[in-house]
Design an enzyme around this catalytic site. Structure first.
Site, mmCIF file in Angstrom:
data_model
loop_
_atom_site.group_PDB
_atom_site.id
_atom_site.type_symbol
_atom_site.label_atom_id
_atom_site.label_comp_id
_atom_site.label_asym_id
_atom_site.label_seq_id
_atom_site.Cartn_x
_atom_site.Cartn_y
_atom_site.Cartn_z
ATOM 1 N N GLU A 45 0.780 -1.243 0.014
ATOM 2 C CA GLU A 45 -0.109 -0.054 -0.082
ATOM 3 C C GLU A 45 0.829 1.421 0.135
ATOM 4 O OE1 GLU A 45 -3.010 0.194 3.295
ATOM 5 O OE2 GLU A 45 -3.800 2.025 2.343
ATOM 6 N N CYS A 237 -6.894 1.610 2.889
ATOM 7 C CA CYS A 237 -7.720 2.841 2.606
ATOM 8 C C CYS A 237 -7.106 3.671 1.398
ATOM 9 C CB CYS A 237 -7.111 3.627 3.817
ATOM 10 S SG CYS A 237 -7.627 2.738 5.491
ATOM 11 N N GLU A 359 -12.170 -3.427 3.289
ATOM 12 C CA GLU A 359 -12.659 -3.249 4.774
ATOM 13 C C GLU A 359 -14.105 -2.338 4.677
ATOM 14 O OE1 GLU A 359 -9.836 -1.413 7.472
ATOM 15 O OE2 GLU A 359 -8.926 -3.241 7.512
#
Ligand code: AHR
Length: 652
Positions: A45, A237, A359
């Site tokens: 990420e 995210c 998520e």
């Protein structure tokens, strides 16, 4: 060895066991689950400057002058040179700002700091490219220098006569490496004319990068050493973004491919810096290939932090996912396959996995702002579209990632794999050694896509954290029929910008090192085997130590690959344990022990002491059926040995 003498040693060893050792009786020909071919992988990420200022070798920070609208970050001027941001005559629609450089009293002199300094690796030449224009054409000599970060001493330099014209043009200059200089530098650009000019998309790349594809060699090598079977990217995210100032700030792969001057970059709001998207979709696919890892791409389902797309208006998002697959795998006659070929890779990248959301299936009262809003229904739309077009793509679903130890797939839609996330304490991981033993084998396969000790990990990530993760991995490995993939998270941190801790690879411009967790990942993956074997254990029950709660003295896993046997033993406790391994029906030889331990489980690696907790390999003189070992307190041990079938073995 004399047979009688050998028997005596074995007898002696058995007798020693009788006085309270931990005893593992291994059954090399009684198999457990096959070890999944996709075990283990990595999760990349863009967090903590993992790519910009990290894995991606670009040395210039804020190269397109887009990092701030009112501040020229990481650039400065010298000798009365005046610099300002402008957006009057942009090079193209991707670029929103450039640098105007004026030098009334002579040649211009500007400096870029890199990402807390530029890495000089002692091997490379450096290629400078930039775009420039001027209101009135003029000629000048341009000098590019790499100057010492602290003293400004000139370390390397190159000059070239250039002519800046009225339209934006690309310029290239190579800074040769004459002296094998290592260290930390800044880039200085100097002209000899006092005429003003405009500058944009300034890039400085080392000529030598990992497999020639742009990644920093030391960091990519650390990934390669993990022997990753797959690579999940780009988040996290980072996939979701967060709504601010009218933007969703999410990763949009189509804006990250092609020429660097055509990439707008985006605000990596989740991790608080702007991403140049230099390490874009294509580069991530390329790195997967270079590492020998199968790509796993996480797509956005129309949900992010503080924003959502109406579920009846998801076509654009679904198409984006389908186009990503076409870009990665499609024939060069397809629209996106042709773009991949144009970007230098006509062959398919073999993208195999699509994770539908990150998520996005948490379990609490939904409101319209919730990043889990209508996840299951969204998932189903994506799943149907993907399977209709690409039946072989493996679809991964989200489960509840926060607030439960027992997430489940709370709907009836088909799913290939479920991505569980666990950020917990060392003792939680130790206590969950048996977690997967009781999972329903008729349900979907499990992919713990993010897990790591994030409590009581010390400062950079201590041995206790690594041992907890090791025990948990043993449980995953033993249950490899259901847990078919796993990846630790996050991988990287630039020590100058630690937004998330801990991370398993730490670096700055000059150094890189692994935490103990890194070494656990590496050893678990490198010494894996293809089939679990079974064992029985005696003398292994543990009275819980305060704050540790281990139920066993020594945690085990064991696997085979042909005649090679791997036994992993983890002792997260504060006592040493005399241990005996019996290889039932087999004689063991050529035993090599790789051990990582320290005087305390609080021990960790730091920039000042990078190799305090590292594995040490040694050949053992032991051989035969019984192997006597002292398993030190706080230790991770991997034994590798060759097996020869004895009288009672089923392999004869
Ligand atoms: O790994 C860091 C973050 O943890 C990831 O971005 C996210 O998926 C999780 O919350």
């Amino acid at each position: 060895m004399n047979k009688t003498f050998f028997s005596c040693i074995c007898l002696l060893a058995s007798t020693l066991y009788a006085v309270g050792q931990v005893h593992f009786t291994l059954h090399p020909d009684v198999y457990g689950a096959n070890i999944s071919e996709s075990q283990y992988g990595i999760f990349f990420e863009e967090i903590n400057h993992a790519a910009d200022g990290g894995l991606w070798s670009e040395m210039v920070s804020n190269r397109s002058f887009e990092d701030s609208q009112n501040k020229i970050e990481n650039w400065s001027s010298r000798n009365a040179t005046k610099i300002s941001l402008s957006s009057k005559r942009l090079m193209n629609a991707a670029q929103q700002q450039y640098l105007h450089v004026a030098s009334p009293s002579g040649g211009a002199n500007i400096v870029n700091d890199g990402y807390w300094g530029m890495r000089l690796d002692g091997q490379s030449a450096y290629t400078l490219t930039f775009f420039a224009r001027a209101d009135a054409a003029f000629s000048t000599t341009l000098t590019a220098r790499l100057i010492d970060y602290n003293t400004s001493e000139v370390l390397l330099s190159a000059s070239k006569d250039v002519k800046f014209g009225k339209t934006w043009m690309k310029y290239t200059l190579t800074i040769p490496d004459g002296a094998h200089i290592t260290g930390k530098a800044r880039l200085q650009l100097q002209t000899t004319s006092k005429k003003a000019f405009d500058l944009d998309v300034v890039s400085l790349m080392p000529a030598e990068t990992y497999k020639g594809h742009g990644c920093r060699k030391d960091l990519a090598q650390m990934l390669e050493d993990l022997k990753p079977r797959f690579m999940r990217f780009p988040g996290g995210c980072y996939v979701e973004g967060e709504y601010a100032n009218g933007e969703r700030n999410r990763f949009e792969w189509k804006k990250t491919i092609g020429k660097i001057e055509e990439r707008p970059g985006h605000w990596n709001i989740n991790w608080h810096y702007r991403s140049s998207d230099a390490f874009g979709f294509h580069e991530m696919l390329q790195l997967s290939e270079d590492l020998g890892a199968v790509p796993l791409f996480v797509v956005n389902v129309g949900l992010g932090h503080k924003w959502y797309q109406d579920i009846d208006d998801l076509d654009e998002f679904i198409q984006e996912a389908l186009d990503a697959i076409e870009y990665a795998n499609g024939a060069t006659t397809t629209t996106w396959g042709a773009k991949r070929a144009a970007n230098g890779h006509p062959e398919s990248f073999g993208l195999k996995y699509i994770e539908i959301g990150d998520e996005n299936y948490n379990y609490h009262a939904h409101n319209n702002n919730d990043q889990s809003y209508q996840y299951a229904e969204r998932y189903w739309k994506f799943y149907q579209a993907i399977k209709a077009a690409y039946p072989d793509i493996v679809c991964i679903g989200n489960v509840q990632s926060w607030g439960t130890d027992n997430p489940s797939w709370r709907n009836d839609y088909p799913v290939d794999l479920l991505d569980e996330h666990y950020y917990r304490s060392p003792s939680w991981f130790v206590q969950n050694y048996e977690k997967y033993d009781t999972y329903d084998r008729s349900g979907p396969k499990i992919y713990p896509g993010e897990y790591a000790v994030t409590q009581n990990f010390g400062t950079t990530g201590n041995l206790a954290a690594a041992l907890g993760e090791a025990v948990y991995m043993q449980g995953m490995e033993r249950n490899s029929d259901i847990v078919t993939m796993a990846s630790y998270a996050p991988i990287f941190v630039n020590e100058n910008d630690q937004k998330w801790k801990p991370d398993m690879i730490r670096f700055d411009a000059t150094h890189s090192y692994g935490t103990p967790s890194y070494y656990v990942q590496k050893l678990m993956s490198q010494k894996l085997g293809t089939r679990n074997i079974t064992w029985t254990e005696e003398g292994n029950a543990m009275q819980s130590e305060e704050g540790k709660s281990a139920q066993r003295r020594v945690y085990a896993s064991a696997s085979r690959e042909g005649n090679k046997l791997y036994v992993k033993l983890v002792n997260p406790n504060s006592e040493n344990f005399a241990t005996m391994l019996t290889t039932q029906g087999y004689t063991a030889s050529g035993i090599v022990l790789t051990q990582m331990t320290a005087e305390s489980d609080a021990a960790e690696n730091t920039a000042e002491n990078m190799y305090r907790v590292v594995p040490v390999e040694k050949a053992l003189s032991a051989c035969g059926t019984n192997i006597q070992l002292d398993i030190p307190a706080y230790s991770f041990n991997v034994l590798e040995m060759n097996l020869t079938p004895g009288e009672s073995s089923n392999d004869k």
